[in-house]
Structure formats: C-alpha cells, structure tokens
Write a protein that holds these residues in place. Structure first.
Motif, short mmCIF file in Angstrom:
data_model
loop_
_atom_site.label_atom_id
_atom_site.label_comp_id
_atom_site.label_asym_id
_atom_site.label_seq_id
_atom_site.Cartn_x
_atom_site.Cartn_y
_atom_site.Cartn_z
N ASP A 192 -6.00 32.99 -50.49
CA ASP A 192 -5.84 34.19 -50.93
C ASP A 192 -7.03 35.06 -50.37
O ASP A 192 -8.12 34.59 -49.77
CB ASP A 192 -5.59 34.11 -52.33
N CYS A 193 -7.02 36.12 -50.65
CA CYS A 193 -7.89 37.27 -50.36
C CYS A 193 -9.35 36.74 -50.50
O CYS A 193 -10.33 36.90 -49.91
CB CYS A 193 -7.70 38.65 -50.71
N SER A 194 -9.72 36.59 -52.14
CA SER A 194 -10.97 36.18 -52.29
C SER A 194 -11.37 35.07 -51.91
O SER A 194 -12.65 34.88 -51.90
CB SER A 194 -10.89 36.38 -53.93
N ALA A 195 -10.46 33.87 -51.85
CA ALA A 195 -10.99 32.68 -51.15
C ALA A 195 -11.33 32.93 -49.87
O ALA A 195 -12.45 32.00 -49.26
CB ALA A 195 -9.91 31.61 -51.19
N LEU A 196 -10.83 33.59 -48.94
CA LEU A 196 -11.60 33.88 -47.62
C LEU A 196 -13.02 34.40 -47.68
O LEU A 196 -13.62 33.62 -46.98
CB LEU A 196 -10.42 35.08 -46.85
N VAL A 197 -13.13 35.22 -48.68
CA VAL A 197 -14.68 35.60 -48.76
C VAL A 197 -15.47 34.52 -49.25
O VAL A 197 -16.59 34.12 -48.72
CB VAL A 197 -14.73 36.87 -49.99
N GLN A 198 -14.84 33.91 -50.40
CA GLN A 198 -15.74 32.83 -50.68
C GLN A 198 -16.08 31.85 -49.76
O GLN A 198 -17.02 31.24 -49.72
CB GLN A 198 -15.08 32.29 -52.09
N LEU A 199 -15.10 31.10 -49.18
CA LEU A 199 -15.07 30.00 -48.02
C LEU A 199 -15.92 30.41 -47.05
O LEU A 199 -17.08 29.66 -46.65
CB LEU A 199 -13.73 29.56 -47.63
N ALA A 200 -15.64 31.60 -46.65
CA ALA A 200 -16.54 31.96 -45.34
C ALA A 200 -18.03 32.04 -45.63
O ALA A 200 -18.83 31.84 -45.00
CB ALA A 200 -16.07 33.31 -44.89
N MET A 201 -18.19 32.89 -46.79
CA MET A 201 -19.74 32.98 -47.37
C MET A 201 -20.37 31.55 -47.62
O MET A 201 -21.37 31.18 -47.12
CB MET A 201 -19.79 33.83 -48.44
N MET A 202 -19.60 30.51 -48.00
CA MET A 202 -20.10 29.41 -48.38
C MET A 202 -20.59 28.62 -47.25
O MET A 202 -21.72 27.84 -47.25
CB MET A 202 -19.07 28.29 -49.12
N MET A 203 -19.78 28.83 -46.05
CA MET A 203 -20.30 28.26 -44.88
C MET A 203 -21.57 28.91 -44.20
O MET A 203 -21.99 28.24 -43.38
CB MET A 203 -19.02 28.23 -43.94
N THR A 204 -21.87 29.73 -44.59
CA THR A 204 -23.26 30.26 -44.24
C THR A 204 -24.33 30.23 -45.32
O THR A 204 -25.25 30.89 -45.09
CB THR A 204 -23.29 31.87 -44.00
N GLY A 205 -24.27 29.40 -46.21
CA GLY A 205 -25.01 29.23 -47.17
C GLY A 205 -25.09 30.22 -48.14
O GLY A 205 -26.24 30.31 -49.41
N ARG A 206 -24.25 31.05 -48.48
CA ARG A 206 -24.07 31.90 -49.37
C ARG A 206 -23.09 31.74 -50.43
O ARG A 206 -22.07 31.07 -50.36
CB ARG A 206 -23.68 33.46 -48.81
N THR A 207 -23.26 32.12 -51.90
CA THR A 207 -22.23 31.99 -52.85
C THR A 207 -21.57 33.15 -53.20
O THR A 207 -22.23 34.23 -53.18
CB THR A 207 -23.14 31.34 -53.90
N ALA A 208 -20.55 32.99 -53.57
CA ALA A 208 -19.44 34.26 -53.90
C ALA A 208 -18.58 33.76 -55.22
O ALA A 208 -18.19 32.48 -55.06
CB ALA A 208 -18.62 34.69 -52.84
N PRO A 209 -18.34 34.59 -56.23
CA PRO A 209 -17.47 34.22 -57.51
C PRO A 209 -16.06 33.89 -56.62
O PRO A 209 -15.84 34.45 -55.47
CB PRO A 209 -17.35 35.27 -58.08
N ARG A 210 -15.16 33.32 -57.44
CA ARG A 210 -13.76 32.96 -56.64
C ARG A 210 -12.98 34.20 -56.75
O ARG A 210 -12.35 34.27 -55.60
CB ARG A 210 -13.17 31.66 -57.67
N ASP A 211 -12.79 34.81 -57.88
CA ASP A 211 -11.74 35.84 -57.91
C ASP A 211 -12.43 37.31 -57.44
O ASP A 211 -13.22 37.67 -57.50
CB ASP A 211 -11.12 35.99 -59.32
N SER A 212 -11.47 38.02 -56.92
CA SER A 212 -11.69 39.53 -56.32
C SER A 212 -12.33 40.32 -57.57
O SER A 212 -13.15 41.29 -57.19
CB SER A 212 -10.50 40.34 -55.68
N ASP A 213 -11.93 40.22 -58.77
CA ASP A 213 -12.58 40.98 -59.70
C ASP A 213 -14.08 40.70 -59.99
O ASP A 213 -14.86 41.52 -60.44
CB ASP A 213 -11.44 41.01 -61.20
N MET A 214 -14.12 39.41 -60.00
CA MET A 214 -15.51 38.97 -60.14
C MET A 214 -16.40 39.41 -58.97
O MET A 214 -17.42 39.82 -59.29
CB MET A 214 -15.54 37.37 -60.43
N GLN A 215 -15.81 39.31 -57.90
CA GLN A 215 -16.69 39.72 -56.85
C GLN A 215 -16.98 41.33 -56.63
O GLN A 215 -18.10 41.72 -56.52
CB GLN A 215 -15.83 39.52 -55.27
#
Length: 284
Positions: A192-215
């Motif tokens: 889903d939309c927020s997982a795209l953000v989370q996974l892409a950031m994870m692979m560059t060593g960055r962290t992101a919350p799971r859900d879009s409202d958290m982000q």
C-alpha cells in the motif's frame, strides 16, 4: 480523560499487556514477550485472531518479533522493526534464534532448493527479507548464498546487513512500479501507499512509521506545496505519495491498483472528489 495509547503500536488487552505499558494501561498481567522470527515468506498481521479479518500490515521472512501470547493456533506479536502489534498464525513463526547476516535488496527474488537457477524454487522472497547466510558457492558464474535452512539465494540480490542501496530512496520506490496494490501489503508482491514509503526508505538506511497518518504526523518537517522537490511527501487523508520530481508523484494507489507514476496536479484533481485536497506536505 487521558487517551489510551495507539493499539497499533502498543500491545494491551484487559487480560494482558506488554511490560512497557505497566502503569499506563490496566491489565490483569504484564509480559515482556519471548523472541521469535518470521518463517513464512510474508506473514499477514491482523487486528484479531481471525482469517476473515482485514490485514493491518505484513511481516517479512526473517524479521524478529516478540510473542506476547499464544492461543488456539494464533500468536499475538509485536514487530521489532516498526513496533506494529497484531495476530498471526503460530505456524508463521520460528523459535530458533538466527542472527540475520543479509537482506534482500531487490523487489522480489527466490530461495532455490540448491545453488542453481535450474533447481526448483523453494519459496519467494520480498525486498527487506532477512537472511541468515552460512556459506556461498558459484554455479556457471553466478554466486549463490547458502541459507541456514539449506536453500540458496542469488548473491547479487542481497546486501550484507548494515549496507544500504544508496541514498536516493525515490529510485528504490520507482523499482516497484506496476507492483500490485494491496491494502495492508508490505512486500514486493503487493503493498500500500505507506509501505512503499517505509520499504524504500528502509533500503537506504532510513526509518519511517508504518501508516500514512503516522508519517504525516512526524516524518520529517512540514513544507509548503510551492517548495516540493524530489523526495518530498504529499499527504491526503489516508494516503501518501512520493515526489519523483517537482511535478510528478509515485504512489501505490487504488485507482490503478498498482504502484504508478502520475502528475501531481492530475492526482489532486482526481483524488479530490473522494478525499478532498492534500492535508499536508513534508520533507523527510
């Protein structure tokens, strides 16, 4: 009246709560949980122990969890990676402790039954899967990593834990183009939309919350629409998109049912009738 902690990230029920919530929520008993890891390629995490319940998120092969309770073939767990809480079948868990040495760095790959692409695939692997490598070999010029379970994975599809796929998370997100949209999905097979953000950031060593409202609430800093550049985020109620450039977004969306590229102005006009205007813009 004091608001209760977010149940997505805090494990508590009337009968049981995680130890960290002692003194914050009332429960009959508190537990620290026991360690386990995900043994299925992708495990769905649900809000209740019921296969008909919707998926909140997914956990990936090799990710670690804390098991807070077990009953009737289900486990109540909390993810070590992003803190998400939910239920999954006990069969999705492995109890043996294996320290991950590598991570899958391509959207999708396979674990083969042997170190040869011609051998049967034992199971599929998503980007972000954690692997415990115990050896390596080479067949016809292709290097394979041998997993603790005996399967083999193409070495070029993996990174050593601690390595990253570079600094540009937008380029990682673009590798998911045409991946199917899946509500609650968090893998290279569907997301889903927020997982795209989370996974892409994870692979560059960055962290992101799971859900879009958290982000939207805490990932980076707020900016104005006029300041949008590559890598910034656009939020609607219940949705997030990544700026590929000043005019174009990448997002997993229910309109195309895939990860797609779309003009920002067109997306705002199309989304507006259902979800109104963007609620904010942030720079991670």
């Amino acid at each position: 009246m004091t608001a209760l902690p977010d149940r997505r990230l805090n494990a508590y029920r009337p009968d049981l709560a995680e130890e960290a919530l002692r003194g914050t929520v009332a429960a009959e008993r508190y537990v620290a949980g026991t360690p386990a890891r995900i043994a299925d390629p992708v495990a769905a995490l649900r809000p209740r122990p019921d296969l008909t319940a919707g998926i909140d998120t997914q956990l990936l092969f090799g990710e670690n969890v804390r098991v807070l309770d077990r009953a009737d073939g289900w486990a109540w767990v909390k993810s070590d990676f992003d803190g998400y809480v939910g239920y999954l079948p006990e069969a999705a868990l492995a109890e043996d402790e294996q320290a991950a040495t590598h991570i899958v760095a391509v959207p999708r790959s396979f674990a083969y039954s042997g170190p040869d692409l011609k051998t049967p695939a034992a199971f599929a692997l998503s980007i972000g899967s954690r692997l415990t490598v115990v050896g390596e070999s080479e067949t016809r010029g292709t290097r394979y990593l041998t997993l603790a379970g005996g399967q083999s994975v193409v070495a070029g599809h993996c990174l050593a834990m601690g390595e990253t796929a570079g600094d540009d998370y937008v380029s990682i997100a673009a590798r998911f183009l045409e991946t199917p949209y899946l509500w609650g999905g968090r893998s290279g097979f569907g997301l889903d939309c927020s997982a795209l953000v989370q996974l892409a950031m994870m692979m560059t060593g960055r962290t992101a919350p799971r859900d879009s409202d958290m982000q939207a609430a805490g990932l980076g800093t707020p900016i104005e629409r006029a300041d949008l550049v590559r890598g910034d985020l656009v939020f609607w109620k219940g949705h997030v998109a990544i700026m590929e450039d000043a005019q174009t977004i990448l997002h997993a969306n229910g309109h195309t049912m895939s990860v797609a590229r779309e003009g920002l102005d067109a997306a705002i006009e199309r989304i507006g009738w259902l979800y109104q205007q963007p609620t904010g813009y942030r720079r991670p």
